[in-house]
Design an enzyme around this catalytic site. Structure first.
Site, PDB file in Angstrom:
ATOM      1  N   THR A 228      90.579  17.365  65.029  1.00 40.96           N
ATOM      2  CA  THR A 228      91.788  17.545  64.223  1.00 40.96           C
ATOM      3  C   THR A 228      92.678  16.313  64.347  1.00 40.96           C
ATOM      4  O   THR A 228      93.032  15.919  65.453  1.00 40.96           O
ATOM      5  CB  THR A 228      92.511  18.826  64.681  1.00 40.96           C
ATOM      6  OG1 THR A 228      91.706  19.933  64.283  1.00 40.96           O
ATOM      7  CG2 THR A 228      93.889  18.960  64.062  1.00 40.96           C
TER       8      THR A 228
ATOM      9  N   ARG B 180      80.122  27.368  65.266  1.00 47.22           N
ATOM     10  CA  ARG B 180      80.580  26.972  66.600  1.00 47.22           C
ATOM     11  C   ARG B 180      81.216  28.170  67.288  1.00 47.22           C
ATOM     12  O   ARG B 180      82.019  28.893  66.675  1.00 47.22           O
ATOM     13  CB  ARG B 180      81.622  25.861  66.478  1.00 47.22           C
ATOM     14  CG  ARG B 180      81.929  25.185  67.805  1.00 47.22           C
ATOM     15  CD  ARG B 180      82.977  24.097  67.632  1.00 47.22           C
ATOM     16  NE  ARG B 180      82.734  22.995  68.555  1.00 47.22           N
ATOM     17  CZ  ARG B 180      83.678  22.162  68.991  1.00 47.22           C
ATOM     18  NH1 ARG B 180      84.924  22.281  68.587  1.00 47.22           N
ATOM     19  NH2 ARG B 180      83.388  21.192  69.831  1.00 47.22           N
TER      20      ARG B 180
ATOM     21  N   ASN C 225      87.401  28.675  69.851  1.00 42.80           N
ATOM     22  CA  ASN C 225      88.717  28.130  70.223  1.00 42.80           C
ATOM     23  C   ASN C 225      89.924  28.994  69.871  1.00 42.80           C
ATOM     24  O   ASN C 225      91.009  28.472  69.601  1.00 42.80           O
ATOM     25  CB  ASN C 225      88.885  26.718  69.647  1.00 42.80           C
ATOM     26  CG  ASN C 225      87.884  25.765  70.267  1.00 42.80           C
ATOM     27  OD1 ASN C 225      87.226  26.110  71.241  1.00 42.80           O
ATOM     28  ND2 ASN C 225      87.761  24.563  69.715  1.00 42.80           N
TER      29      ASN C 225
ATOM     30  N   GLY D 133      83.219  14.683  71.405  1.00 41.74           N
ATOM     31  CA  GLY D 133      84.445  14.772  70.631  1.00 41.74           C
ATOM     32  C   GLY D 133      85.325  13.563  70.845  1.00 41.74           C
ATOM     33  O   GLY D 133      85.198  12.541  70.166  1.00 41.74           O
ATOM     34  N   ARG D 134      86.198  13.668  71.849  1.00 38.24           N
ATOM     35  CA  ARG D 134      87.208  12.619  72.048  1.00 38.24           C
ATOM     36  C   ARG D 134      86.620  11.207  72.178  1.00 38.24           C
ATOM     37  O   ARG D 134      87.253  10.261  71.688  1.00 38.24           O
ATOM     38  CB  ARG D 134      88.099  12.985  73.240  1.00 38.24           C
ATOM     39  CG  ARG D 134      88.957  14.228  72.941  1.00 38.24           C
ATOM     40  CD  ARG D 134      89.597  14.819  74.176  1.00 38.24           C
ATOM     41  NE  ARG D 134      90.612  13.944  74.729  1.00 38.24           N
ATOM     42  CZ  ARG D 134      91.923  14.127  74.547  1.00 38.24           C
ATOM     43  NH1 ARG D 134      92.380  15.137  73.839  1.00 38.24           N
ATOM     44  NH2 ARG D 134      92.779  13.289  75.085  1.00 38.24           N
TER      45      ARG D 134
ATOM     46  N   GLN E 163      83.571  21.458  58.913  1.00 43.15           N
ATOM     47  CA  GLN E 163      83.930  22.668  59.669  1.00 43.15           C
ATOM     48  C   GLN E 163      84.952  23.491  58.880  1.00 43.15           C
ATOM     49  O   GLN E 163      85.997  22.982  58.462  1.00 43.15           O
ATOM     50  CB  GLN E 163      84.508  22.321  61.047  1.00 43.15           C
ATOM     51  CG  GLN E 163      84.562  23.579  61.933  1.00 43.15           C
ATOM     52  CD  GLN E 163      85.314  23.390  63.231  1.00 43.15           C
ATOM     53  OE1 GLN E 163      86.404  22.843  63.243  1.00 43.15           O
ATOM     54  NE2 GLN E 163      84.752  23.852  64.329  1.00 43.15           N
TER      55      GLN E 163
HETATM   56  C1  8OZ Z   1      93.268  20.227  68.591  1.00 45.85           C
HETATM   57  C2  8OZ Z   1      94.440  20.333  67.861  1.00 45.85           C
HETATM   58  C3  8OZ Z   1      94.521  21.183  66.793  1.00 45.85           C
HETATM   59  C4  8OZ Z   1      93.406  21.956  66.436  1.00 45.85           C
HETATM   60  C5  8OZ Z   1      90.190  23.304  67.808  1.00 45.85           C
HETATM   61  C6  8OZ Z   1      90.694  22.779  65.513  1.00 45.85           C
HETATM   62  O1  8OZ Z   1      90.576  23.396  68.964  1.00 45.85           O
HETATM   63  C7  8OZ Z   1      91.041  22.652  66.785  1.00 45.85           C
HETATM   64  C8  8OZ Z   1      92.229  21.857  67.176  1.00 45.85           C
HETATM   65  C9  8OZ Z   1      92.167  20.982  68.244  1.00 45.85           C
HETATM   66  O2  8OZ Z   1      89.114  23.788  67.458  1.00 45.85           O
END
Ligand code: 8OZ
Length: 359
Positions: A26, A227, A178, A316-317, A99
């Site tokens: 994001t 996911r 998440n 990811g990061r 996604q």
């Molecule tokens: C970080 C900030 C905002 C959203 C996730 C889509 O955790 C997110 C997200 C991550 O899956």
């Protein structure tokens, strides 16, 4: 010995150049109309050497939005905007899924149509923060969805999937992780319903499986991934029985023939061993490709592939500051650090200006 991380892999209809997946990230840089922003095509094209890119979480409807300036895939302008990105990635030989998300209760009245309360399985606050009005703010109190509202949400997912294919994506990933809507339904800390969508393991799995069935019926199971994050407490969710809950969900997903299962192993962005859970068991239950995620580096990725514990590894990061992450992992080059100030929102800075190593 060759490291299979850098070997091609057949994923459904596609051949991936390697087993490195760019996880959805994001970045809050959408433009007016929540169309992907002007730098997004360059950003994704810079990262096209990933075997597969999973583009950032993208809302399936206005109600599905939970953060400022995240893109959508429900309007014609958004589809046209995404097309520029898929073409840029394909021109570089990359592969890209989108996604699809509905945030459920992880939202704020200022982001909702008509300033309404966000929707959730039950009227239980997430107790987390979202980014809105250029600041981090407590999420709003949600209202419980009526059972008769649920079919429209399932349909929004399948329409969004068709839109993603129309925009040139190779497939979609359903965001079932998440602490967002589908994860809220799956976990009893957020779901206290007494109808067909709450209570038993089967009932809490129902919405995720209905969405997976609708999306795969619409665009084909070979183009549909998902996911999940069985033990992650992200965004305030908790689950008293994650093993039977997610064993059941994965059995259902496997029956549908989904192309991949993307698993956040542990607490999202945090500890891998947050709670006991048999991820290897999930992998055995699922007939398709298993993508492992959470805290992987080259050593751990190599070990898990060699042990047969995953087919693909999502990073990811590390992809944020290393557009050429694949080449850096392959050559053993150092990884550049992230600038935390430019993660969410803004323009090219901290987005498209991280350089690749000179070759
Ligand atoms: C970080 C900030 C905002 C959203 C996730 C889509 O955790 C997110 C997200 C991550 O899956």
């Amino acid at each position: 010995m060759t490291n299979s991380l850098f070997q091609p892999y057949d994923l459904g209809l596609l051949t991936l150049a390697n087993r490195i997946v760019m996880a959805p990230l994001t970045r809050n840089r959408a433009a007016a109309g929540l169309v992907p922003g002007p730098f997004a095509a360059e950003y994704y094209a810079q990262r096209a050497t990933a075997g597969l890119i999973i583009a950032e979480a993208t809302q399936i409807s206005p109600q599905a939005q939970g953060y400022q300036d995240t893109p959508g895939i429900y309007s014609a302008e958004q589809v046209a905007g995404w097309r520029v990105i898929t073409e840029a990635v394909h021109a570089k030989g990359g592969r890209i899924f989108l996604q699809l998300w509905h945030v459920g209760r992880v939202s704020h009245v200022d982001l909702q149509p008509g300033g309404a309360a966000p929707v959730a399985p039950s009227a239980i606050a997430a107790g987390t923060k979202t980014f809105v009005n250029n600041t981090f703010t407590e999420t709003s109190m949600p209202r419980a969805l009526l059972a008769e509202e649920i079919p429209a949400i399932v349909e929004d997912f399948s329409t969004a999937a068709a839109n993603a294919i129309a925009a040139g994506f190779d497939g979609v990933e359903i965001h079932g992780a998440n602490g967002y809507l589908l994860d809220q339904f799956a976990k009893d800390g957020a779901n206290q319903r007494t109808d067909a969508y709450g209570g038993s393991v089967q009932n809490r799995a129902r919405l995720m499986l209905e969405v997976a069935a609708a999306v795969s019926a619409k665009i084909g199971a070979a183009r549909t991934g998902i996911r999940i994050s069985p033990v992650s407490p992200a965004n305030g969710v908790s689950c008293s029985d994650p093993q039977p809950q997610f064993d059941y969900i994965v059995d259902g997903l496997s029956k549908l023939g989904l192309v991949y299962l993307h698993v956040v192993e542990g607490a999202t962005g945090g500890a891998r061993d947050v709670a006991p859970f048999d991820f290897a068991g999930l992998r055995r239950r699922f007939g398709g490709t298993y993508i492992a995620n959470n805290g992987y580096d080259l050593t751990l990725a190599t070990a898990h592939l060699a042990a047969g514990e995953a087919d693909l590894i999502a990073f990811g990061r590390p992809f944020i500051a290393n557009p050429d992450l694949v080449a850096r992992l392959q050559s053993g080059a150092a990884l550049a650090p992230i600038d935390p100030a430019t993660l969410y929102g803004g323009g090219a800075k901290g987005y498209t200006d991280y350089p690749a190593l000179a070759v």
